[in-house]
Design an enzyme around this catalytic site. Sequence first.
Site, PDB file in Angstrom:
ATOM      1  CB  SER A 142      -0.999   0.001   1.061  1.00  0.00           C
ATOM      2  OG  SER A 142      -0.232   0.109   2.344  1.00  0.00           O
ATOM      3  CE  LYS A 169      -2.577   2.022   5.029  1.00  0.00           C
ATOM      4  NZ  LYS A 169      -2.543   1.418   3.732  1.00  0.00           N
TER       5      LYS A 169
END
Length: 251
Positions: free
Chosen positions: A50, A91
């Site tokens: 991701s 993230k």
Amino acid sequence: MSGTQRNDDGRGRVGTMVSGLAVAVGCVLFLGGFLWAAVVYKPYAVPTASMAPTVNAGDRVLAERIDGADVRRGDVVVFTDSVWGATPMVKRVVGIGGDTVACCDKDGRLTVGGTPVDEPYIHRGPAAAGTRAPASPQDFSAKVPKGQIFLLGDERSTSLDSRVHLEDADQGSVPLSAVQARVDAVAWPMNGMIGRPDSFAALPGGVSADGPLPLQVGAVLLGVVLILGGAAYGPVAARSARRRRTAGTTR
């Protein structure tokens, strides 16, 4: 002859002292650098793609232990939030308390508080009619509450990030207290430091300062050089002193 003998012995003693001092200082730097890094950093294994291409699935990263108050826009952070599954996730912070994060403007860019942000760390492939693909496949807008942060993965087409939680009470944001560390480098494979993006530097609060990892690595490497150099210099100096004594006694 005796004067030469004393002089040569003196040189040998000085060489031994220099050698011992270099090894001692090298050990302090080597061990100190490792201990400093162990206190400041924690290793993590990244399970998903991701955050590609910045961090790929299976990469081992070094993350600096920080407090939530030290988080800035653009930081790649490790956090754990019960709403997101209660497992450590990696993230990028794109918004902090008070920001309105939206996508996309007419050029397909993310905006923070209405300011467009160029994001060189994401891969924006070509779209229709030769234009660049947008920074997010879906449009969104979210107001970040105070004490919260809004997070996106760099691989925007597959990342399960704040966009997935837009319908939650906090519009996809997580509390600063959920942050455990800030990723500074990819340790394996050795891709080096993850720089702070200039894209967010002009926004209020700027970007975070680089971590101390380069200094720690420098201390360890210098320590290795001093240890090896000092260990090699001692025998060389002693051998040289013995040769001088032998030459002196044969005159």
